[in-house]
Write a protein that holds these residues in place. Structure first.
Motif, PDB file in Angstrom:
ATOM      1  N   GLN A   1       9.460   0.762   4.960  1.00 30.67           N
ATOM      2  CA  GLN A   1       9.103   0.848   6.513  1.00 30.67           C
ATOM      3  C   GLN A   1       9.999   1.824   7.096  1.00 30.67           C
ATOM      4  O   GLN A   1       9.600   2.583   8.001  1.00 30.67           O
ATOM      5  CB  GLN A   1       8.883  -0.496   6.995  1.00 30.67           C
ATOM      6  N   SER A   2      11.405   1.543   6.782  1.00 31.98           N
ATOM      7  CA  SER A   2      12.301   2.321   7.539  1.00 31.98           C
ATOM      8  C   SER A   2      12.286   3.879   7.033  1.00 31.98           C
ATOM      9  O   SER A   2      12.378   4.585   7.769  1.00 31.98           O
ATOM     10  CB  SER A   2      13.576   1.552   7.010  1.00 31.98           C
ATOM     11  N   ALA A   3      12.074   3.832   5.653  1.00 36.00           N
ATOM     12  CA  ALA A   3      12.128   5.048   5.190  1.00 36.00           C
ATOM     13  C   ALA A   3      10.892   6.087   5.792  1.00 36.00           C
ATOM     14  O   ALA A   3      11.075   7.340   5.849  1.00 36.00           O
ATOM     15  CB  ALA A   3      12.007   5.350   3.682  1.00 36.00           C
ATOM     16  N   SER A   4       9.715   5.620   5.948  1.00 31.71           N
ATOM     17  CA  SER A   4       8.728   6.077   6.302  1.00 31.71           C
ATOM     18  C   SER A   4       8.095   6.185   7.729  1.00 31.71           C
ATOM     19  O   SER A   4       7.642   7.168   8.283  1.00 31.71           O
ATOM     20  CB  SER A   4       7.429   5.700   5.368  1.00 31.71           C
ATOM     21  N   GLY A   5       8.670   5.212   8.478  1.00 30.56           N
ATOM     22  CA  GLY A   5       8.305   4.855   9.869  1.00 30.56           C
ATOM     23  C   GLY A   5       7.148   4.470  10.026  1.00 30.56           C
ATOM     24  O   GLY A   5       6.641   4.463  11.129  1.00 30.56           O
ATOM     25  N   ARG A   6       6.507   3.935   8.790  1.00 30.14           N
ATOM     26  CA  ARG A   6       4.927   3.283   9.161  1.00 30.14           C
ATOM     27  C   ARG A   6       5.267   1.909   8.579  1.00 30.14           C
ATOM     28  O   ARG A   6       5.960   1.464   8.127  1.00 30.14           O
ATOM     29  CB  ARG A   6       4.238   4.219   8.194  1.00 30.14           C
ATOM     30  N   LEU A   7       4.217   1.220   9.315  1.00 29.98           N
ATOM     31  CA  LEU A   7       4.250  -0.171   9.075  1.00 29.98           C
ATOM     32  C   LEU A   7       3.808  -0.538   7.544  1.00 29.98           C
ATOM     33  O   LEU A   7       2.823  -0.090   7.089  1.00 29.98           O
ATOM     34  CB  LEU A   7       3.224  -1.072  10.032  1.00 29.98           C
ATOM     35  N   ILE A   8       4.391  -1.423   6.775  1.00 27.05           N
ATOM     36  CA  ILE A   8       4.252  -1.622   5.619  1.00 27.05           C
ATOM     37  C   ILE A   8       3.891  -3.295   5.474  1.00 27.05           C
ATOM     38  O   ILE A   8       4.646  -4.136   6.123  1.00 27.05           O
ATOM     39  CB  ILE A   8       5.584  -1.745   4.563  1.00 27.05           C
ATOM     40  N   ARG A   9       2.569  -3.674   5.056  1.00 26.70           N
ATOM     41  CA  ARG A   9       2.306  -4.993   5.082  1.00 26.70           C
ATOM     42  C   ARG A   9       2.876  -5.724   3.739  1.00 26.70           C
ATOM     43  O   ARG A   9       3.022  -5.154   2.712  1.00 26.70           O
ATOM     44  CB  ARG A   9       0.706  -4.987   4.673  1.00 26.70           C
ATOM     45  N   LEU A  10       3.501  -6.917   3.900  1.00 28.02           N
ATOM     46  CA  LEU A  10       4.051  -7.963   2.786  1.00 28.02           C
ATOM     47  C   LEU A  10       3.322  -8.895   3.052  1.00 28.02           C
ATOM     48  O   LEU A  10       3.119  -9.674   3.979  1.00 28.02           O
ATOM     49  CB  LEU A  10       5.402  -8.139   3.341  1.00 28.02           C
ATOM     50  N   CYS A  11       2.705  -9.342   1.926  1.00 25.15           N
ATOM     51  CA  CYS A  11       1.909 -10.794   1.772  1.00 25.15           C
ATOM     52  C   CYS A  11       1.842 -11.192   0.255  1.00 25.15           C
ATOM     53  O   CYS A  11       2.510 -10.262  -0.657  1.00 25.15           O
ATOM     54  CB  CYS A  11       0.589 -10.655   2.332  1.00 25.15           C
ATOM     55  N   SER A  12       1.293 -12.410  -0.047  1.00 22.89           N
ATOM     56  CA  SER A  12       1.216 -12.955  -1.278  1.00 22.89           C
ATOM     57  C   SER A  12      -0.006 -12.235  -1.555  1.00 22.89           C
ATOM     58  O   SER A  12      -0.985 -11.747  -1.098  1.00 22.89           O
ATOM     59  CB  SER A  12       0.749 -14.341  -1.175  1.00 22.89           C
ATOM     60  N   THR A  13      -0.359 -12.113  -3.187  1.00 22.64           N
ATOM     61  CA  THR A  13      -1.427 -11.740  -3.700  1.00 22.64           C
ATOM     62  C   THR A  13      -2.695 -12.436  -3.209  1.00 22.64           C
ATOM     63  O   THR A  13      -3.841 -11.820  -3.303  1.00 22.64           O
ATOM     64  CB  THR A  13      -1.561 -11.627  -5.236  1.00 22.64           C
ATOM     65  N   ALA A  14      -2.491 -13.579  -2.847  1.00 20.96           N
ATOM     66  CA  ALA A  14      -3.829 -14.328  -2.394  1.00 20.96           C
ATOM     67  C   ALA A  14      -4.183 -13.841  -1.103  1.00 20.96           C
ATOM     68  O   ALA A  14      -5.302 -14.480  -0.783  1.00 20.96           O
ATOM     69  CB  ALA A  14      -3.360 -15.763  -2.256  1.00 20.96           C
ATOM     70  N   ASP A  15      -3.436 -13.207  -0.177  1.00 25.91           N
ATOM     71  CA  ASP A  15      -3.457 -12.885   1.348  1.00 25.91           C
ATOM     72  C   ASP A  15      -3.709 -11.382   1.284  1.00 25.91           C
ATOM     73  O   ASP A  15      -3.854 -11.102   2.452  1.00 25.91           O
ATOM     74  CB  ASP A  15      -2.245 -13.061   2.072  1.00 25.91           C
ATOM     75  N   ILE A  16      -3.949 -10.440   0.074  1.00 20.97           N
ATOM     76  CA  ILE A  16      -4.046  -9.235   0.248  1.00 20.97           C
ATOM     77  C   ILE A  16      -5.438  -8.943   0.973  1.00 20.97           C
ATOM     78  O   ILE A  16      -6.344  -9.433   0.364  1.00 20.97           O
ATOM     79  CB  ILE A  16      -3.806  -8.587  -0.988  1.00 20.97           C
ATOM     80  N   PRO A  17      -5.634  -8.073   2.015  1.00 18.57           N
ATOM     81  CA  PRO A  17      -6.849  -7.713   2.752  1.00 18.57           C
ATOM     82  C   PRO A  17      -7.811  -7.071   1.629  1.00 18.57           C
ATOM     83  O   PRO A  17      -7.243  -6.228   0.775  1.00 18.57           O
ATOM     84  CB  PRO A  17      -6.423  -6.775   3.827  1.00 18.57           C
ATOM     85  N   ALA A  18      -8.964  -7.045   1.734  1.00 14.64           N
ATOM     86  CA  ALA A  18     -10.040  -6.584   1.019  1.00 14.64           C
ATOM     87  C   ALA A  18      -9.834  -5.014   1.199  1.00 14.64           C
ATOM     88  O   ALA A  18     -10.281  -4.442  -0.022  1.00 14.64           O
ATOM     89  CB  ALA A  18     -11.310  -7.041   1.248  1.00 14.64           C
ATOM     90  N   ASP A  19      -9.519  -4.382   2.295  1.00 12.98           N
ATOM     91  CA  ASP A  19      -9.561  -3.187   2.153  1.00 12.98           C
ATOM     92  C   ASP A  19      -8.441  -2.416   1.534  1.00 12.98           C
ATOM     93  O   ASP A  19      -8.387  -1.371   1.057  1.00 12.98           O
ATOM     94  CB  ASP A  19      -9.679  -2.471   3.739  1.00 12.98           C
ATOM     95  N   HIS A  20      -7.293  -3.249   1.304  1.00  8.94           N
ATOM     96  CA  HIS A  20      -6.056  -2.717   0.736  1.00  8.94           C
ATOM     97  C   HIS A  20      -6.381  -2.871  -0.822  1.00  8.94           C
ATOM     98  O   HIS A  20      -6.016  -1.940  -1.573  1.00  8.94           O
ATOM     99  CB  HIS A  20      -4.885  -3.625   0.798  1.00  8.94           C
TER     100      HIS A  20
END
Length: 146
Positions: free
Chosen positions: A25-44
């Motif tokens: 996130q720091s290197a790209s300036g874009r938001l990066i999602r962090l979660c458990s594999t059980a909570d990964i959104p379907a679109d990802h």
């Protein structure tokens, strides 16, 4: 981009996922999602990019990959996979090892390779660009993370 650790991952593996997400996130300036594999959104899972962190025992999405990705004893690895069909995602970076210490070594190596770029990009997001502390307006073209 989504960084995912296993639902029952040891604390060190979860912390390594956190470090990877914050560095990217720091290197790209874009938001990066962090979660458990059980909570990964379907679109990802269908269209996004995943970074999977952990061992095949702690992360079910790593366990679903080919055994040829799994590393020799005592060493971690960082492997990029690109799937034609999303399984689990189109692009998947796997940070793994045979034990937690190996995952920690692989994640640390990955983060240190990007750290030089990480310190500069986030300034555009927070308004810390040159002159902002002196009351000057931020430079045009501010980054607008999704």
């Amino acid at each position: 981009v989504c960084v995912a650790f296993g639902p029952d991952a040891p604390v060190v593996e979860m912390e390594m996922a956190y470090v990877i997400a914050n560095t990217l996130q720091s290197a790209s300036g874009r938001l990066i999602r962090l979660c458990s594999t059980a909570d990964i959104p379907a679109d990802h899972l269908q269209n996004g990019s995943l970074i999977l962190v952990g061992t095949k025992e702690s992360n079910p999405l790593i366990a679903a990959q080919s055994d040829s990705l799994l590393v020799n004893a005592g060493k971690g690895s960082v492997t990029l996979l690109t799937h034609k069909d999303p399984a689990p995602a189109k692009t998947c970076l796997i940070v793994t090892g045979d034990k937690t210490e190996s995952v920690e070594a692989a994640a640390t190596d990955f983060v240190l390779r990007y750290w030089q770029q990480a310190k500069d990009s986030i300034c555009r997001v927070t308004g810390l660009e040159k002159g902002a502390a002196l009351g000057n307006k931020a430079a045009p073209g501010l980054v607008n993370p999704p």
